[in-house]
Scaffold this motif. Structure first.
Motif, PDB file in Angstrom:
ATOM      1  N   GLY A  28       0.792  -1.221   0.000  1.00  0.00           N
ATOM      2  CA  GLY A  28       0.000   0.000   0.000  1.00  0.00           C
ATOM      3  C   GLY A  28       0.821   1.266   0.000  1.00  0.00           C
ATOM      4  O   GLY A  28       0.335   2.341   0.377  1.00  0.00           O
ATOM      5  N   ASP A  29       2.064   1.180  -0.449  1.00  0.00           N
ATOM      6  CA  ASP A  29       2.955   2.348  -0.452  1.00  0.00           C
ATOM      7  C   ASP A  29       3.681   2.412  -1.785  1.00  0.00           C
ATOM      8  O   ASP A  29       3.275   1.771  -2.760  1.00  0.00           O
ATOM      9  N   ARG A  30       4.787   3.143  -1.834  1.00  0.00           N
ATOM     10  CA  ARG A  30       5.596   3.240  -3.041  1.00  0.00           C
ATOM     11  C   ARG A  30       7.039   3.538  -2.665  1.00  0.00           C
ATOM     12  O   ARG A  30       7.330   3.929  -1.519  1.00  0.00           O
ATOM     13  N   VAL A  31       7.945   3.356  -3.597  1.00  0.00           N
ATOM     14  CA  VAL A  31       9.340   3.731  -3.389  1.00  0.00           C
ATOM     15  C   VAL A  31       9.415   5.249  -3.278  1.00  0.00           C
ATOM     16  O   VAL A  31       8.847   5.975  -4.095  1.00  0.00           O
ATOM     17  N   ARG A  32      10.125   5.727  -2.247  1.00  0.00           N
ATOM     18  CA  ARG A  32      10.171   7.165  -1.979  1.00  0.00           C
ATOM     19  C   ARG A  32      11.461   7.840  -2.434  1.00  0.00           C
ATOM     20  O   ARG A  32      11.496   9.064  -2.592  1.00  0.00           O
ATOM     21  N   TYR A  33      12.529   7.063  -2.633  1.00  0.00           N
ATOM     22  CA  TYR A  33      13.814   7.646  -3.024  1.00  0.00           C
ATOM     23  C   TYR A  33      14.741   6.527  -3.482  1.00  0.00           C
ATOM     24  O   TYR A  33      14.410   5.337  -3.368  1.00  0.00           O
ATOM     25  N   VAL A  34      15.915   6.895  -3.983  1.00  0.00           N
ATOM     26  CA  VAL A  34      16.915   5.927  -4.442  1.00  0.00           C
ATOM     27  C   VAL A  34      18.248   6.261  -3.789  1.00  0.00           C
ATOM     28  O   VAL A  34      18.648   7.429  -3.721  1.00  0.00           O
ATOM     29  N   LYS A  35      18.918   5.216  -3.306  1.00  0.00           N
ATOM     30  CA  LYS A  35      20.252   5.377  -2.737  1.00  0.00           C
ATOM     31  C   LYS A  35      21.156   4.243  -3.226  1.00  0.00           C
ATOM     32  O   LYS A  35      20.826   3.068  -3.058  1.00  0.00           O
ATOM     33  N   PRO A  36      22.302   4.559  -3.826  1.00  0.00           N
ATOM     34  CA  PRO A  36      23.250   3.497  -4.201  1.00  0.00           C
ATOM     35  C   PRO A  36      23.845   2.843  -2.953  1.00  0.00           C
ATOM     36  O   PRO A  36      23.913   3.447  -1.884  1.00  0.00           O
ATOM     37  N   HIS A  37      24.293   1.608  -3.126  1.00  0.00           N
ATOM     38  CA  HIS A  37      24.877   0.844  -2.023  1.00  0.00           C
ATOM     39  C   HIS A  37      26.368   0.607  -2.255  1.00  0.00           C
ATOM     40  O   HIS A  37      26.823   0.421  -3.386  1.00  0.00           O
ATOM     41  N   GLY A  38      27.118   0.549  -1.152  1.00  0.00           N
ATOM     42  CA  GLY A  38      28.478   0.022  -1.154  1.00  0.00           C
ATOM     43  C   GLY A  38      29.416   0.619  -2.189  1.00  0.00           C
ATOM     44  O   GLY A  38      29.600   1.835  -2.276  1.00  0.00           O
ATOM     45  N   ALA A  39      30.011  -0.268  -2.992  1.00  0.00           N
ATOM     46  CA  ALA A  39      30.999   0.178  -3.978  1.00  0.00           C
ATOM     47  C   ALA A  39      30.370   1.069  -5.043  1.00  0.00           C
ATOM     48  O   ALA A  39      31.027   1.975  -5.568  1.00  0.00           O
ATOM     49  N   LEU A  40      29.113   0.843  -5.358  1.00  0.00           N
ATOM     50  CA  LEU A  40      28.440   1.728  -6.310  1.00  0.00           C
ATOM     51  C   LEU A  40      28.294   3.125  -5.725  1.00  0.00           C
ATOM     52  O   LEU A  40      28.483   4.124  -6.423  1.00  0.00           O
ATOM     53  N   TYR A  41      27.971   3.218  -4.444  1.00  0.00           N
ATOM     54  CA  TYR A  41      27.858   4.512  -3.769  1.00  0.00           C
ATOM     55  C   TYR A  41      29.178   5.277  -3.867  1.00  0.00           C
ATOM     56  O   TYR A  41      29.215   6.449  -4.250  1.00  0.00           O
ATOM     57  N   ASN A  42      30.276   4.584  -3.528  1.00  0.00           N
ATOM     58  CA  ASN A  42      31.576   5.237  -3.526  1.00  0.00           C
ATOM     59  C   ASN A  42      32.058   5.574  -4.930  1.00  0.00           C
ATOM     60  O   ASN A  42      32.683   6.615  -5.152  1.00  0.00           O
ATOM     61  N   THR A  43      31.783   4.683  -5.888  1.00  0.00           N
ATOM     62  CA  THR A  43      32.225   4.933  -7.261  1.00  0.00           C
ATOM     63  C   THR A  43      31.426   6.059  -7.897  1.00  0.00           C
ATOM     64  O   THR A  43      31.989   6.953  -8.548  1.00  0.00           O
ATOM     65  N   ALA A  44      30.110   6.036  -7.721  1.00  0.00           N
ATOM     66  CA  ALA A  44      29.269   7.079  -8.304  1.00  0.00           C
ATOM     67  C   ALA A  44      29.571   8.453  -7.709  1.00  0.00           C
ATOM     68  O   ALA A  44      29.289   9.479  -8.332  1.00  0.00           O
TER      69      ALA A  44
END
Length: 254
Positions: free
Chosen positions: A100-116
């Protein structure tokens, strides 16, 4: 101030962290989408419980790397990474919708977070996936990073994120997990760092210098020993400093 944690990072019979207890403390949940961790049943369970507790759910997108928990850098083709991220957002959206909800935001994880944070190609892939899915979705990332700039340039909302339990380099990047000072273990120090980031927009780096860190959300890692108690102490510390602890994403309240 928002307080977020990485949740749903088990896989099959393997559980990592206490998702149920953390959902009583945090205001936003970065839910693993099955590539670096997580599986359909775990995603379903966490999204349902988050919706019941009024916790905003974000897609914690990562590399296709279950064996390495998404903490090993992978040199992707732009289009392949974009499509992998788009796939993960859509998968989590299905379970949010069932709750009954929806995705509210996007966050990269781990190595993708650091690389991006430093790489134009991978940050562009993250941004292009979000734009293709829903340009209204905020991107949760390090302030001043390449990803933050690319997202702003694309017209996306950027939410600056700070890490109370991670060490910072003088240039504002996180200390690599393989290096000394990567993790902050002392609970009182973690609380002080969280309050400083929330009130002053700064953090002390490993060399003692002060680094600008304007944030609207503070992350605590759910796989850290004592994570639930630590998160509770940070929340109490923020409130004691006169801050309201609530989701940054619109349409959610605690």
């Amino acid at each position: 101030m928002d307080l977020n944690a990485d949740l749903g990072e088990g896989f099959g019979a393997w559980r990592l962290g206490d998702d149920e207890a953390l959902l009583d403390v945090v205001t936003s949940a970065n839910v693993a989408c099955g590539f670096h961790a997580g599986d359909p049943s775990t995603m379903h369970r966490v999204c349902r419980r988050a919706a019941e507790k009024g916790v905003a759910v974000g897609a914690q997108v990562g590399y296709r790397d279950l064996a390495g928990f998404g903490r090993r850098r992978i040199d992707y083709d732009h289009d392949e990474l974009r499509d992998d991220i788009l796939y993960q957002i859509g998968a989590l959206e299905a379970f949010c919708k069932a709750a009954g909800d929806r995705v509210r935001y996007v966050k990269p994880h781990g190595a993708l977070y650091n690389t991006a944070a430093v790489d134009v190609v991978q940050s562009s892939a993250v941004v292009d996936a979000v734009v293709a899915y829903d340009p209204a979705l905020p991107v949760l990332c390090q302030p001043g990073s390449v990803l933050a700039q690319r997202a702003v340039d694309a017209g996306l909302t950027v939410i600056g994120e700070g890490f109370a339990d991670r060490g910072y380099l003088p240039d504002g990047r996180l200390v690599p997990r393989s290096a000394a000072g990567a993790l902050v273990h002392d609970q009182r120090q973690v609380v002080r760092r969280a309050v400083r980031m929330a009130t002053d927009g700064s953090v002390v780096a490993v060399d003692g210098s002060e680094v600008a860190c304007p944030v609207r959300s503070i992350c605590l890692h759910g796989d850290t020993p004592g994570a639930v108690d630590l998160a509770g102490s940070v929340r109490d510390g923020l409130r004691a400093a006169g801050l309201e602890v609530r989701p940054f994403a619109a349409g959610q309240d605690r």
